[in-house]
Scaffold this active site. Sequence first.
Site, short mmCIF file in Angstrom:
data_model
loop_
_atom_site.label_atom_id
_atom_site.label_comp_id
_atom_site.label_asym_id
_atom_site.label_seq_id
_atom_site.Cartn_x
_atom_site.Cartn_y
_atom_site.Cartn_z
N ASP A 97 -3.92 -2.82 -6.94
CA ASP A 97 -4.85 -1.73 -6.62
C ASP A 97 -6.17 -2.05 -7.32
OD1 ASP A 97 -5.92 0.73 -5.88
OD2 ASP A 97 -4.84 1.85 -7.41
N GLY A 99 -6.20 -3.75 -9.99
CA GLY A 99 -5.92 -5.08 -10.53
C GLY A 99 -5.71 -5.11 -12.03
N LEU A 102 -2.07 -6.16 -13.13
CA LEU A 102 -1.80 -7.59 -12.98
C LEU A 102 -2.58 -8.40 -14.01
CD1 LEU A 102 0.07 -8.85 -10.78
CD2 LEU A 102 -1.99 -9.75 -9.74
N LYS A 125 -4.40 -3.40 -2.00
CA LYS A 125 -5.24 -2.32 -1.48
C LYS A 125 -6.68 -2.80 -1.44
CE LYS A 125 -3.76 1.86 -2.88
NZ LYS A 125 -3.78 3.16 -3.63
N ARG A 159 10.85 6.48 -3.72
CA ARG A 159 11.02 5.03 -3.95
C ARG A 159 12.04 4.42 -2.99
NH1 ARG A 159 8.35 3.66 -8.73
NH2 ARG A 159 8.51 5.15 -10.43
P1 5GP Z 1 -3.62 -1.30 -10.67
O1 5GP Z 1 -3.43 -1.57 -12.12
O2 5GP Z 1 -3.75 -2.54 -9.83
O3 5GP Z 1 -4.73 -0.33 -10.41
O4 5GP Z 1 -2.36 -0.50 -10.19
C1 5GP Z 1 -1.15 -1.11 -10.05
C2 5GP Z 1 -0.05 -0.12 -10.23
O5 5GP Z 1 -0.45 1.21 -9.88
C3 5GP Z 1 1.07 -0.48 -9.28
O6 5GP Z 1 2.02 -1.29 -9.95
C4 5GP Z 1 1.63 0.86 -8.91
O7 5GP Z 1 2.62 1.22 -9.84
C5 5GP Z 1 0.47 1.82 -9.04
N1 5GP Z 1 -0.18 2.10 -7.75
C6 5GP Z 1 -1.38 1.66 -7.31
N2 5GP Z 1 -1.66 2.11 -6.07
C7 5GP Z 1 -0.59 2.87 -5.71
C8 5GP Z 1 -0.26 3.60 -4.51
O8 5GP Z 1 -1.00 3.68 -3.51
N3 5GP Z 1 0.93 4.25 -4.52
C9 5GP Z 1 1.78 4.20 -5.59
N4 5GP Z 1 2.93 4.88 -5.47
N5 5GP Z 1 1.51 3.51 -6.71
C10 5GP Z 1 0.34 2.85 -6.76
#
Ligand code: 5GP
Length: 177
Positions: A97, A99, A102, A125, A159
């Site tokens: 999302d 990032g 990661l 995303k 989930r």
């Molecule tokens: P980031 O750190 O890349 O912003 O977010 C990654 C984490 O956020 C993912 O592992 C997930 O757990 C959560 N996440 C991000 N976008 C979504 C989404 O659209 N739906 C859900 N359920 N979790 C999300």
Amino acid sequence: MKTLITETDIRDGVARLADDLAVHYGDQPVTIIGVLTGSVVLLADLIRRLEMPLRIGLVYASSYRGEMTTRGPLTIDSDMLPDIAGRNVILVDDIFDTGHTLAEMLKLLGEHQPKSIRSVVLLRKLGRQEVNIQPDHAAFEIPDEFVVGYGLDYNDAYRNLRFIAVLEPGDLAEDSP
Ligand code: 5GP
Ligand code: MG
């Protein structure tokens, strides 16, 4: 809720990820690190399509809090991380999302002297990225909407859906399990 990626399409996407990894690693042994909790469904399906020798490790990362669909502070718990020194590590998460998850995970794993690291996500995303790294493998690109299913939750629910869905306003009001 509205289906965004069907069960059949997910199966094909996971098969593509497995094929890409097979091309990259051949018969070399790998250590697959799954990010709890969202990656468990992908992890279970992906490993059964891989034929190289593999070990599994898990780490817990969380950036969503309860009913919020926006990011909270990132917490990482690596107590369950196996020894990855000198290993080919494949980091598996549900979605890329912003990032940050990661990026932080790669930084943490990198501190343990692995031989190599690649990252795999089911979903990427679009238009949300805030970091300079990309996942090495992503099965699907999706629009900027909050999705659930195939491991992804809203407030711990959904989930177990076999498909990926976009939540609609009424869904957000439903009780959590
Ligand atoms: P980031 O750190 O890349 O912003 O977010 C990654 C984490 O956020 C993912 O592992 C997930 O757990 C959560 N996440 C991000 N976008 C979504 C989404 O659209 N739906 C859900 N359920 N979790 C999300
Ligand atoms: Mg997650």
